[in-house]
Design a protein around this motif. Structure first.
Motif, mmCIF file in Angstrom:
data_model
loop_
_atom_site.group_PDB
_atom_site.id
_atom_site.type_symbol
_atom_site.label_atom_id
_atom_site.label_comp_id
_atom_site.label_asym_id
_atom_site.label_seq_id
_atom_site.Cartn_x
_atom_site.Cartn_y
_atom_site.Cartn_z
ATOM 1 N N MET A 1 3.874 -8.803 3.449
ATOM 2 C CA MET A 1 4.394 -10.111 3.059
ATOM 3 C C MET A 1 5.915 -10.037 2.900
ATOM 4 N N ILE A 3 9.395 -11.235 0.874
ATOM 5 C CA ILE A 3 9.921 -11.832 -0.365
ATOM 6 C C ILE A 3 11.440 -11.710 -0.394
ATOM 7 N N GLN A 17 4.473 -4.485 0.904
ATOM 8 C CA GLN A 17 3.017 -4.522 0.789
ATOM 9 C C GLN A 17 2.663 -5.306 -0.484
ATOM 10 N N PRO A 18 1.590 -6.097 -0.495
ATOM 11 C CA PRO A 18 1.264 -6.908 -1.690
ATOM 12 C C PRO A 18 1.014 -6.075 -2.953
ATOM 13 N N GLY A 19 0.586 -4.820 -2.798
ATOM 14 C CA GLY A 19 0.297 -4.008 -3.979
ATOM 15 C C GLY A 19 1.360 -2.980 -4.297
ATOM 16 N N GLU A 20 2.528 -3.163 -3.728
ATOM 17 C CA GLU A 20 3.604 -2.160 -3.880
ATOM 18 C C GLU A 20 4.377 -2.378 -5.183
ATOM 19 N N THR A 21 4.782 -1.280 -5.826
ATOM 20 C CA THR A 21 5.556 -1.421 -7.062
ATOM 21 C C THR A 21 7.036 -1.622 -6.736
ATOM 22 N N GLU A 24 8.689 1.561 -5.720
ATOM 23 C CA GLU A 24 8.471 1.928 -4.311
ATOM 24 C C GLU A 24 9.355 1.089 -3.384
ATOM 25 N N LEU A 61 4.676 -4.951 -10.075
ATOM 26 C CA LEU A 61 4.373 -5.176 -8.661
ATOM 27 C C LEU A 61 5.473 -6.075 -8.093
ATOM 28 N N ALA A 63 5.814 -8.093 -5.669
ATOM 29 C CA ALA A 63 5.511 -9.488 -5.331
ATOM 30 C C ALA A 63 5.535 -10.389 -6.560
ATOM 31 N N SER A 64 5.316 -9.804 -7.741
ATOM 32 C CA SER A 64 5.270 -10.622 -8.957
ATOM 33 C C SER A 64 6.664 -11.048 -9.404
ATOM 34 N N ALA A 66 9.266 -11.914 -7.245
ATOM 35 C CA ALA A 66 9.996 -12.517 -6.119
ATOM 36 C C ALA A 66 11.081 -13.458 -6.636
ATOM 37 N N MET B 1 1.357 1.976 -5.946
ATOM 38 C CA MET B 1 0.749 1.054 -4.977
ATOM 39 C C MET B 1 -0.704 0.797 -5.372
ATOM 40 N N ILE B 2 -1.067 -0.476 -5.460
ATOM 41 C CA ILE B 2 -2.467 -0.833 -5.668
ATOM 42 C C ILE B 2 -2.959 -1.382 -4.335
ATOM 43 N N TRP B 8 -1.047 -12.962 -2.808
ATOM 44 C CA TRP B 8 -0.444 -13.427 -4.057
ATOM 45 C C TRP B 8 -0.398 -14.946 -4.070
#
Lengths: 151, 274
Positions: A1, A3, A17-21, A24, A61, A63-64, A66, B1-2, B8
């Motif tokens: 995705m 952002i 990646q949607p689950g990336e910290t 990272e 995360l 994505a949270s 953005a 990473m999850i 989202w």
């Protein structure tokens, strides 16, 4: 995705990646002053400023957040023009291995921006997120205190 | 990473967030710290709660309303002006500076880790929890902690604190400031004409969930405020602490009683000053 983040006052469009910290994402994009330590928010090596407040980038995360403004150690000072906090930590002998230092500098900068003349207790509370296994904190507190007198 | 996470959502209202929560394996995301501590999760979709308008602390009708997305850092700096400041103390002692800038009060109550320092002062303050969605209700904190109201389509929207004109004392015991506390205590009381009134005692971190000691509160209510008499009643507190790998049950029972007695000593001192 895709952002958008504002990193060190520069707008960046990033593919993530949607689950990336956030840790990272930042390291993958060259901000290697952000360190991986414990991965659980206990050590403070991954500290960055989000909207001028210290946060653990390993616990966020990407994505949270953005659209938010992120400051890393690369946005605080350079080799040629270090921030007064960086200079005073060096002078006080507050650095040995240096792994925790970028995070501590960021927490100290956030504190001094909000409270230019903190007490020792306020300094201790501001850096309570950080583990330093080399110096034992006394010199770190001294360095931040000296920086506060210069600012 | 999850790795599970695939999508989202960024709703801009509570209603939109609740509609998204009805989707299979899509869950709300507030401060986010509990996700990483919990390891892998089965959810594939995340609902960011950052823009749904719950990041506030407001005074309304003699009560304080704290939005579910208010962060510990904000609560720890807010002056409630009365006994409610024990919540300020608990929030400012919890976790670390950077984590306090991320953890939200709603997220903390939803995940309810056994080490949380928030339920204990909320119990002593007779707080209410406002829920939206399937189980939309305003419920007392004791019922919230006992019940199973968060069913996946119910969202915490806020915490309501009634005025607390008495004195509130919050203390936690941990080996270092950033360690999980092994006991925390919140005591609230008014001292009227030398007698204790409206006594509330809550204890946390020694059981899976924090709880009130109503029987002891009743014994203390209307008692002349004599430290010896208070200590005798507090010594009659009976509770079985859950197992702790480092500290014995006997130590923690004595620790809690000592913390409660010291809280009453502080209440006595502050009442004297006033």
């Amino acid at each position: 995705m895709k952002i958008e983040l504002v990193i060190n006052q520069t707008k960046k469009n990033l593919e993530i990646q949607p689950g990336e910290t956030l840790l990272e994402t930042l390291r993958a994009n060259g901000y290697t002053g952000v360190k991986y330590g414990c991965g659980s928010g206990d050590c403070g090596a991954c500290m960055v400023l989000m909207n001028d407040e210290p946060v653990n980038s390993c616990q966020i995360l990407t994505a949270s957040v953005a659209g938010e403004s992120i400051t890393t150690i690369e946005g605080v000072g350079t080799m040629d023009k270090p921030h007064p906090v960086q200079e005073e930590l060096v002078k006080a002998g507050a650095i040995q291995c240096g792994y925790c230092t970028p995070g501590i500098v960021l927490s100290a900068v956030a504190l001094l921006n909000r409270n230019p003349h903190p007490t020792d207790e306020e300094i201790k509370k501001a850096i309570d997120s950080h583990l330093c296994r080399c110096t034992g904190y006394v010199k770190i507190i001294e360095g931040i205190k000296n920086a506060s007198e210069r600012l | 990473m999850i790795k599970n996470i695939q999508e989202w959502h960024y709703p801009e209202s509570v209603e939109s967030a609740l509609a998204l929560m009805k989707k299979n394996r899509v869950i709300p995301y507030a401060g986010g710290t509990s996700f990483h501590r919990g390891g892998t999760i089965s959810a594939v979709g995340m609902i960011s709660l950052r823009k749904i308008g719950l990041s506030f602390i407001e005074e309304t009708g003699g009560k304080t309303m704290i939005g579910a997305c208010a962060r510990f850092g904000e609560i720890g700096e807010y002056d409630f002006g009365d006994g409610r400041n024990m919540l300020k103390a608990a929030a400012s002692f919890s976790a670390s500076n950077s984590l306090r800038n991320m953890i939200t009060i709603g997220g903390s109550l939803a995940s309810l880790p056994s080490w949380s320092n928030i339920p204990t002062p909320l119990l002593a303050l007779n707080a209410e929890i406002s829920l939206a969605g399937t189980n939309a209700i305003v419920v007392g904190i004791e019922d919230f902690l006992d019940g199973k109201l968060l069913d996946g389509t119910t969202l915490i929207t806020g915490i309501i604190l009634p005025k607390a004109p008495g004195i509130g004392i919050y203390t936690r015991y941990a080996r270092t400031t950033f360690d999980y506390s092994i006991a925390d205590v919140a005591v609230y009381a008014r001292v009227v004409g030398g007698r204790l009134k409206d006594v509330r005692i809550a204890v946390g971190n020694v059981f899976p969930k924090a709880k009130r000691f109503h029987e002891i509160e009743e014994k203390l209510n209307s008692v002349a405020f004599d430290p010896g008499k208070v200590a005798t009643i507090v010594d009659s507190m009976k509770f079985p602490p859950s197992t702790n790998p480092t500290f014995s049950k006997e130590f923690r029972i004595n620790l809690v009683k000592t913390m409660v007695k010291r809280a009453f000593e502080q209440i006595g001192e502050q009442a004297h000053e006033n």
